[in-house]
Design a protein around this motif. Structure first.
Motif, mmCIF file in Angstrom:
data_model
loop_
_atom_site.group_PDB
_atom_site.id
_atom_site.type_symbol
_atom_site.label_atom_id
_atom_site.label_comp_id
_atom_site.label_asym_id
_atom_site.label_seq_id
_atom_site.Cartn_x
_atom_site.Cartn_y
_atom_site.Cartn_z
ATOM 1 N N GLN A 1 0.624 -1.222 -0.456
ATOM 2 C CA GLN A 1 -0.188 -0.238 -0.332
ATOM 3 C C GLN A 1 0.926 1.325 -0.406
ATOM 4 O O GLN A 1 0.832 2.067 -0.547
ATOM 5 C CB GLN A 1 -1.075 -0.044 0.528
ATOM 6 C CG GLN A 1 -2.175 -1.475 1.589
ATOM 7 C CD GLN A 1 -2.808 -1.101 -0.249
ATOM 8 O OE1 GLN A 1 -3.212 -0.468 -0.496
ATOM 9 N NE2 GLN A 1 -2.577 -2.263 -0.710
ATOM 10 N N VAL A 2 1.683 1.586 0.821
ATOM 11 C CA VAL A 2 2.926 2.440 0.585
ATOM 12 C C VAL A 2 3.382 2.653 -0.764
ATOM 13 O O VAL A 2 3.504 3.957 -1.238
ATOM 14 C CB VAL A 2 3.704 2.379 2.077
ATOM 15 C CG1 VAL A 2 4.619 3.452 1.975
ATOM 16 C CG2 VAL A 2 3.593 2.409 3.465
ATOM 17 N N PHE A 3 3.960 1.119 -1.282
ATOM 18 C CA PHE A 3 4.828 1.851 -2.109
ATOM 19 C C PHE A 3 4.429 1.868 -4.466
ATOM 20 O O PHE A 3 4.676 2.534 -4.816
ATOM 21 C CB PHE A 3 5.550 0.641 -2.354
ATOM 22 C CG PHE A 3 6.706 0.178 -1.725
ATOM 23 C CD1 PHE A 3 8.544 0.996 -2.457
ATOM 24 C CD2 PHE A 3 6.956 0.153 -0.818
ATOM 25 C CE1 PHE A 3 9.458 1.528 -2.039
ATOM 26 C CE2 PHE A 3 8.162 0.679 0.327
ATOM 27 C CZ PHE A 3 9.801 0.981 -0.887
ATOM 28 N N LEU A 4 2.862 1.039 -3.223
ATOM 29 C CA LEU A 4 1.740 2.101 -4.673
ATOM 30 C C LEU A 4 2.001 2.831 -5.350
ATOM 31 O O LEU A 4 1.053 4.151 -5.849
ATOM 32 C CB LEU A 4 0.595 1.326 -4.374
ATOM 33 C CG LEU A 4 0.557 -0.330 -4.823
ATOM 34 C CD1 LEU A 4 -1.467 -0.631 -4.131
ATOM 35 C CD2 LEU A 4 0.582 -1.032 -6.157
ATOM 36 N N ARG B 1 12.481 -10.213 10.160
ATOM 37 C CA ARG B 1 13.931 -9.632 10.544
ATOM 38 C C ARG B 1 13.788 -8.480 10.619
ATOM 39 O O ARG B 1 14.553 -7.736 10.791
ATOM 40 C CB ARG B 1 15.211 -10.360 9.907
ATOM 41 C CG ARG B 1 14.483 -11.515 10.175
ATOM 42 C CD ARG B 1 16.008 -12.604 9.427
ATOM 43 N NE ARG B 1 17.371 -11.655 9.822
ATOM 44 C CZ ARG B 1 18.339 -11.982 8.335
ATOM 45 N NH1 ARG B 1 18.056 -12.753 7.526
ATOM 46 N NH2 ARG B 1 19.529 -11.161 9.057
ATOM 47 N N GLY B 2 12.707 -7.857 10.284
ATOM 48 C CA GLY B 2 12.807 -5.739 10.174
ATOM 49 C C GLY B 2 13.110 -5.392 9.341
ATOM 50 O O GLY B 2 13.202 -4.176 8.966
ATOM 51 N N PHE B 3 13.144 -6.034 7.639
ATOM 52 C CA PHE B 3 13.595 -5.902 7.044
ATOM 53 C C PHE B 3 12.851 -6.143 5.724
ATOM 54 O O PHE B 3 12.457 -7.584 5.641
ATOM 55 C CB PHE B 3 14.675 -5.155 6.287
ATOM 56 C CG PHE B 3 16.012 -6.503 6.039
ATOM 57 C CD1 PHE B 3 16.299 -7.399 4.601
ATOM 58 C CD2 PHE B 3 16.464 -6.931 7.381
ATOM 59 C CE1 PHE B 3 16.855 -7.765 4.778
ATOM 60 C CE2 PHE B 3 17.144 -8.101 6.606
ATOM 61 C CZ PHE B 3 17.215 -9.126 5.542
ATOM 62 N N ALA B 4 12.680 -5.352 4.291
ATOM 63 C CA ALA B 4 12.229 -5.926 3.609
ATOM 64 C C ALA B 4 13.215 -5.627 1.464
ATOM 65 O O ALA B 4 13.341 -4.204 1.984
ATOM 66 C CB ALA B 4 10.812 -5.947 3.221
ATOM 67 N N VAL B 5 12.644 -6.279 0.844
ATOM 68 C CA VAL B 5 13.258 -5.408 -0.596
ATOM 69 C C VAL B 5 11.478 -5.587 -1.362
ATOM 70 O O VAL B 5 11.254 -6.998 -1.526
ATOM 71 C CB VAL B 5 14.289 -6.466 -0.686
ATOM 72 C CG1 VAL B 5 14.370 -6.251 -2.537
ATOM 73 C CG2 VAL B 5 15.615 -6.662 -0.275
ATOM 74 N N VAL B 6 11.702 -4.712 -1.765
ATOM 75 C CA VAL B 6 10.358 -4.221 -3.097
ATOM 76 C C VAL B 6 10.960 -3.770 -4.498
ATOM 77 O O VAL B 6 11.742 -3.427 -4.398
ATOM 78 C CB VAL B 6 9.568 -3.065 -2.842
ATOM 79 C CG1 VAL B 6 8.388 -2.399 -3.421
ATOM 80 C CG2 VAL B 6 9.599 -3.139 -0.938
ATOM 81 N N VAL C 1 4.442 0.599 -10.081
ATOM 82 C CA VAL C 1 3.692 -0.515 -10.011
ATOM 83 C C VAL C 1 4.443 -1.574 -8.844
ATOM 84 O O VAL C 1 5.960 -2.051 -9.772
ATOM 85 C CB VAL C 1 3.657 -1.445 -11.117
ATOM 86 C CG1 VAL C 1 3.391 -3.048 -11.327
ATOM 87 C CG2 VAL C 1 2.717 -0.257 -12.575
ATOM 88 N N VAL C 2 3.892 -2.341 -8.415
ATOM 89 C CA VAL C 2 5.245 -2.696 -7.359
ATOM 90 C C VAL C 2 5.082 -4.616 -7.995
ATOM 91 O O VAL C 2 3.710 -5.270 -7.998
ATOM 92 C CB VAL C 2 3.916 -3.285 -5.700
ATOM 93 C CG1 VAL C 2 5.121 -4.425 -4.775
ATOM 94 C CG2 VAL C 2 4.144 -1.583 -4.768
ATOM 95 N N LYS C 3 6.096 -4.915 -8.261
ATOM 96 C CA LYS C 3 6.098 -6.638 -9.049
ATOM 97 C C LYS C 3 6.541 -7.018 -7.559
ATOM 98 O O LYS C 3 5.979 -8.432 -7.795
ATOM 99 C CB LYS C 3 7.360 -5.966 -10.018
ATOM 100 C CG LYS C 3 7.173 -5.277 -11.034
ATOM 101 C CD LYS C 3 8.718 -5.459 -12.081
ATOM 102 C CE LYS C 3 9.240 -7.234 -12.538
ATOM 103 N NZ LYS C 3 9.504 -6.198 -13.174
#
Length: 84
Positions: A19-22, A42-47, A26-28
């Motif tokens: 929702q934040v990145f939209l 673990r407190g992190f992600a890759v978008v 376009v979020v793939k």
């Protein structure tokens, strides 16, 4: 190119991040890192977004933003090729 987003709440879900990145395109794909043994986040992600310009817009807008009680660390994600 992908976006690294760190200092995330351990309560965050993929859809929250989506929702934040939209707002920026376009979020793939979203990969939220978890501990393999416990399943805890673990407190992190890759978008990964559709274009580099969308990713750069998201980075510029979100770096240092407070979200869910945490100040986000947002930058270009490093790849294995970057490490060489």
């Amino acid at each position: 190119m992908s976006v690294y987003i760190g200092n995330l709440s351990h309560e965050v879900e993929d859809n929250d991040i989506r929702q934040v990145f939209l707002k920026y395109g376009v979020v793939k794909r979203i990969l939220v890192s978890t501990n393999q043994k416990t399943g805890e986040k673990r407190g992190f992600a890759v978008v990964e977004m559709e274009t580099d310009s969308q990713e750069m817009a998201a980075i510029s807008a979100l770096v240092g933003t407070e979200w869910m009680g945490y100040t986000l660390k947002v930058n270009r994600a490093r790849t294995v090729a970057d490490a060489r």
